[in-house]
Scaffold this motif. Structure first.
Motif, PDB file in Angstrom:
ATOM      1  N   ALA A 222     -56.056  26.309 -12.134  1.00  0.00           N
ATOM      2  CA  ALA A 222     -57.126  27.222 -12.574  1.00  0.00           C
ATOM      3  C   ALA A 222     -56.927  27.595 -14.037  1.00  0.00           C
ATOM      4  O   ALA A 222     -57.886  27.692 -14.805  1.00  0.00           O
ATOM      5  N   GLU A 223     -55.647  27.803 -14.434  1.00  0.00           N
ATOM      6  CA  GLU A 223     -55.390  28.152 -15.832  1.00  0.00           C
ATOM      7  C   GLU A 223     -55.745  26.994 -16.760  1.00  0.00           C
ATOM      8  O   GLU A 223     -56.282  27.187 -17.846  1.00  0.00           O
ATOM      9  N   PHE A 224     -55.421  25.775 -16.308  1.00  0.00           N
ATOM     10  CA  PHE A 224     -55.800  24.615 -17.115  1.00  0.00           C
ATOM     11  C   PHE A 224     -57.310  24.566 -17.311  1.00  0.00           C
ATOM     12  O   PHE A 224     -57.808  24.281 -18.380  1.00  0.00           O
ATOM     13  N   THR A 225     -58.036  24.871 -16.228  1.00  0.00           N
ATOM     14  CA  THR A 225     -59.498  24.850 -16.320  1.00  0.00           C
ATOM     15  C   THR A 225     -59.974  25.900 -17.311  1.00  0.00           C
ATOM     16  O   THR A 225     -60.848  25.640 -18.151  1.00  0.00           O
ATOM     17  N   GLN A 226     -59.367  27.096 -17.235  1.00  0.00           N
ATOM     18  CA  GLN A 226     -59.746  28.158 -18.181  1.00  0.00           C
ATOM     19  C   GLN A 226     -59.409  27.756 -19.615  1.00  0.00           C
ATOM     20  O   GLN A 226     -60.186  27.999 -20.534  1.00  0.00           O
ATOM     21  N   LEU A 227     -58.241  27.119 -19.768  1.00  0.00           N
ATOM     22  CA  LEU A 227     -57.844  26.671 -21.114  1.00  0.00           C
ATOM     23  C   LEU A 227     -58.850  25.674 -21.664  1.00  0.00           C
ATOM     24  O   LEU A 227     -59.294  25.776 -22.811  1.00  0.00           O
ATOM     25  N   GLU A 228     -59.197  24.721 -20.813  1.00  0.00           N
ATOM     26  CA  GLU A 228     -60.129  23.679 -21.220  1.00  0.00           C
ATOM     27  C   GLU A 228     -61.439  24.296 -21.701  1.00  0.00           C
ATOM     28  O   GLU A 228     -61.995  23.904 -22.713  1.00  0.00           O
ATOM     29  N   GLN A 229     -61.871  25.308 -20.957  1.00  0.00           N
ATOM     30  CA  GLN A 229     -63.126  25.985 -21.311  1.00  0.00           C
ATOM     31  C   GLN A 229     -63.010  26.613 -22.696  1.00  0.00           C
ATOM     32  O   GLN A 229     -63.915  26.495 -23.525  1.00  0.00           O
ATOM     33  N   ALA A 230     -61.886  27.268 -22.964  1.00  0.00           N
ATOM     34  CA  ALA A 230     -61.723  27.955 -24.253  1.00  0.00           C
ATOM     35  C   ALA A 230     -61.546  26.955 -25.394  1.00  0.00           C
ATOM     36  O   ALA A 230     -62.023  27.165 -26.505  1.00  0.00           O
ATOM     37  N   LEU A 231     -60.870  25.842 -25.101  1.00  0.00           N
ATOM     38  CA  LEU A 231     -60.583  24.871 -26.158  1.00  0.00           C
ATOM     39  C   LEU A 231     -61.831  24.104 -26.613  1.00  0.00           C
ATOM     40  O   LEU A 231     -61.810  23.415 -27.616  1.00  0.00           O
ATOM     41  N   GLN A 232     -62.897  24.237 -25.836  1.00  0.00           N
ATOM     42  CA  GLN A 232     -64.096  23.479 -26.180  1.00  0.00           C
ATOM     43  C   GLN A 232     -64.893  24.093 -27.319  1.00  0.00           C
ATOM     44  O   GLN A 232     -65.820  23.490 -27.815  1.00  0.00           O
ATOM     45  N   TYR A 233     -64.536  25.314 -27.716  1.00  0.00           N
ATOM     46  CA  TYR A 233     -65.278  25.938 -28.814  1.00  0.00           C
ATOM     47  C   TYR A 233     -64.958  25.191 -30.107  1.00  0.00           C
ATOM     48  O   TYR A 233     -63.805  25.132 -30.543  1.00  0.00           O
ATOM     49  N   LEU A 234     -66.020  24.633 -30.688  1.00  0.00           N
ATOM     50  CA  LEU A 234     -65.812  23.691 -31.781  1.00  0.00           C
ATOM     51  C   LEU A 234     -65.298  24.326 -33.070  1.00  0.00           C
ATOM     52  O   LEU A 234     -64.768  23.647 -33.923  1.00  0.00           O
ATOM     53  N   HIS A 235     -65.485  25.652 -33.206  1.00  0.00           N
ATOM     54  CA  HIS A 235     -65.111  26.257 -34.487  1.00  0.00           C
ATOM     55  C   HIS A 235     -63.612  26.558 -34.584  1.00  0.00           C
ATOM     56  O   HIS A 235     -63.159  27.066 -35.576  1.00  0.00           O
ATOM     57  N   ILE A 236     -62.865  26.284 -33.527  1.00  0.00           N
ATOM     58  CA  ILE A 236     -61.407  26.428 -33.592  1.00  0.00           C
ATOM     59  C   ILE A 236     -60.820  25.025 -33.488  1.00  0.00           C
ATOM     60  O   ILE A 236     -61.182  24.261 -32.599  1.00  0.00           O
ATOM     61  N   THR A 237     -59.924  24.712 -34.401  1.00  0.00           N
ATOM     62  CA  THR A 237     -59.298  23.391 -34.363  1.00  0.00           C
ATOM     63  C   THR A 237     -57.839  23.578 -33.954  1.00  0.00           C
ATOM     64  O   THR A 237     -57.110  24.352 -34.571  1.00  0.00           O
ATOM     65  N   TRP A 238     -57.443  22.885 -32.882  1.00  0.00           N
ATOM     66  CA  TRP A 238     -56.157  23.183 -32.242  1.00  0.00           C
ATOM     67  C   TRP A 238     -55.054  22.198 -32.586  1.00  0.00           C
ATOM     68  O   TRP A 238     -55.292  21.004 -32.734  1.00  0.00           O
ATOM     69  N   VAL A 239     -53.832  22.771 -32.654  1.00  0.00           N
ATOM     70  CA  VAL A 239     -52.620  21.949 -32.737  1.00  0.00           C
ATOM     71  C   VAL A 239     -51.761  22.371 -31.547  1.00  0.00           C
ATOM     72  O   VAL A 239     -51.604  23.568 -31.289  1.00  0.00           O
ATOM     73  N   ALA A 240     -51.226  21.401 -30.825  1.00  0.00           N
ATOM     74  CA  ALA A 240     -50.428  21.735 -29.631  1.00  0.00           C
ATOM     75  C   ALA A 240     -48.944  21.609 -29.921  1.00  0.00           C
ATOM     76  O   ALA A 240     -48.521  20.799 -30.756  1.00  0.00           O
TER      77      ALA A 240
END
Ligand SMILES: Nc1ncnc2c1ncn2[C@@H]1O[C@H](COP(=O)(O)OP(=O)(O)OP(=O)(O)O)[C@@H](O)[C@H]1O
Length: 455
Positions: free
Chosen positions: A67-85
């Motif tokens: 469920a947390e992965f799903t929530q993360l995925e949802q948040a990471l889809q916002y295009l105005h934030i560019t992520w580094v893992a």
């Protein structure tokens, strides 16, 4: 690269990690970043939504629940934030972690990482994010609606399009799927957002009162009309009128509504003055209006006036992991109503929710989770708490059955949108007229009572 780096000096950086100290420390690096730390996965989307274009660090060294992965995925889809893992070899063995990095991150570093390497990637990410300017995130028009599955994303895209148009919208979908929420989202994203949003349920008004409720009346119009009443339609002046359960509108009121749609004016009962109005109509129903027309319960001319633009809200059982996303959102919102802290859903609850058919859709899910929050004695909500043990399970469908259903639905929708004229419908569906007749015969879609006869 240099110019991009300069843009990053005073930016906010979102840092998502369960741990306060996981090795990320930009102090002394010459950057003037403001760091926004988020520890709970359920908070990530809320923080991200409100952020200006920026970069983010996501700590993927520790494991997360599905469920947390799903929530993360949802948040990471916002295009105005560019992520580094930041991750480890062990975590990279998980397909879900690899997918998150592959689909949503511009770069990643492995443990043990060097801070200069991470800062280099982060500056680059921040520079890339700044190219988004102040553009609203892709999902700005979805209002408060939660949904990340393909069907909901397609619906949100249609919603954004219809919001920017003035024509009447018809929303179809089973009971409790979120039709009213979608209507509100259309209004909020439209140029009428500063005007009123009036929602009425046509099915809930006694049939003998529908006319007076919708159109209002003058003093003395009938026994008991002691003073003038402004009807719902007039109250929506300048805004949006949402007519839910339009299929329940008595035929007499259908005629009056049609007249208003054609003339843009109403006359209160007992009145003589025509009142010009400027408002947009959104209507919805869970009954099949195509069948209602065939049965003579709904006027075809009104149907065509109302259904200029259409929006279909998918049933909850067709939304895959959105079910868990919604369940978690309800838990996050109402968790404080529990008598002890609840730590999510058990594996059996998750499985039961994914297998259940959800006849009452999102409304039912909200009710079940809220009841479970109050009633449970467990640390994690179980299938039993949700009263989903041995319940109505989703019947498994074959791919062929799913294709058949989709074909039938597509033909019905296109036919209805062309007033049951076969030629334009065949053109839109990109099949010959003969093929369309054959498919209609196969799916038992009849046109005898509509305009296509003799075409
Ligand atoms: N995608 C969603 N995200 C969050 N909440 C939702 C979503 N869809 C529906 N809801 C919630 O579910 C409940 C039912 O939604 P709504 O009243 O809009 O459904 P409806 O289709 O209009 O129902 P009905 O057919 O009975 O009129 C509401 O509490 C609404 O806030």
């Amino acid at each position: 690269m240099d110019r991009l780096c300069k843009a990053s000096r005073t930016a906010q950086i979102v840092v998502v990690s369960r741990h306060e100290d996981f090795g990320f420390d930009p102090s002394g690096s010459g950057t003037e970043w403001e760091i926004r730390r988020v520890q709970q996965i359920r908070d990530v989307e809320r923080v991200v939504r409100a952020c200006p274009p920026t970069a983010g660090v996501i700590d993927l060294q520790s494991d997360y629940s599905e469920a947390e992965f799903t929530q993360l995925e949802q948040a990471l889809q916002y295009l105005h934030i560019t992520w580094v893992a930041i991750t480890s070899d062990t975590m990279l063995a998980h397909e879900r972690v690899r997918r998150l990095i592959r689909d949503y991150c511009v770069d990643y570093v492995r443990m043990p990482f060097s801070m200069p390497d991470l800062l280099y990637s982060l500056r680059h990410a921040q520079g890339m994010a700044s190219l988004h300017g102040t553009r609203a995130p892709e999902s700005a028009s979805r209002g408060t609606m939660i949904g990340e599955c393909a069907a909901m994303r397609a619906m949100f895209r249609s919603l954004a399009k219809v919001a920017h148009n003035e024509a009447p919208v018809f929303i179809s979908g089973e009971s409790g799927t979120g039709k009213e929420l979608a209507a509100q989202a259309i209004h909020d994203a439209s140029s009428r957002r500063k005007g009123p949003f009036i929602a009425i349920n046509c099915g809930a008004i006694p049939s003998h009162l529908v006319q007076s409720e919708l159109f209002g009346y003058e003093k003395g119009a009938f026994t008991g009309a002691n003073q003038r009443k402004v009807g719902w339609i007039e109250q929506a002046q300048g805004g949006t009128l949402f007519l839910d359960e339009i299929g329940d509108l008595p035929l007499e009121s259908q005629v009056a509504l049609l007249r208003f749609l054609q003339q843009g004016m109403i006359t209160r009962l007992g009145g003589h003055q025509s009142i010009p109005l400027n408002l947009r109509i959104i209507s919805a129903t869970h009954v099949d209006l195509v069948v209602a027309q065939t049965d003579g319960r709904f006027r075809s001319d009104l149907f065509h006036r109302l259904c200029v633009l259409t929006l279909t809200i998918p049933a909850l059982r067709e939304r895959g992991e959105d079910i868990l996303l919604l369940a978690n959102a309800v838990l996050a919102e109402h968790g404080h109503e529990a008598h002890r802290r609840i730590r999510g859903f058990s594996a059996c609850a998750t499985q039961a929710m994914m297998q259940y058919a959800w006849p009452g859709n999102v409304r039912e899910l909200i009710n079940r989770v809220r009841r479970a929050i109050v009633m449970t004695d467990n640390r994690k909500i179980t299938a039993e708490d949700l009263q989903l043990h041995g319940g109505a399970e989703l019947p498994r469908k074959t791919l062929d059955a799913i294709r058949e259903e989709a074909e039938r639905e597509a033909i019905r929708t296109v036919m209805a949108s062309h007033g049951f004229h076969v030629v334009p419908a065949a053109r839109e569906l990109n099949v010959s007229r003969v093929t369309l007749y054959r498919l209609m015969h196969k799916h038992n879609i009849r046109v005898e009572s509509h305009a296509a006869v003799g075409e």
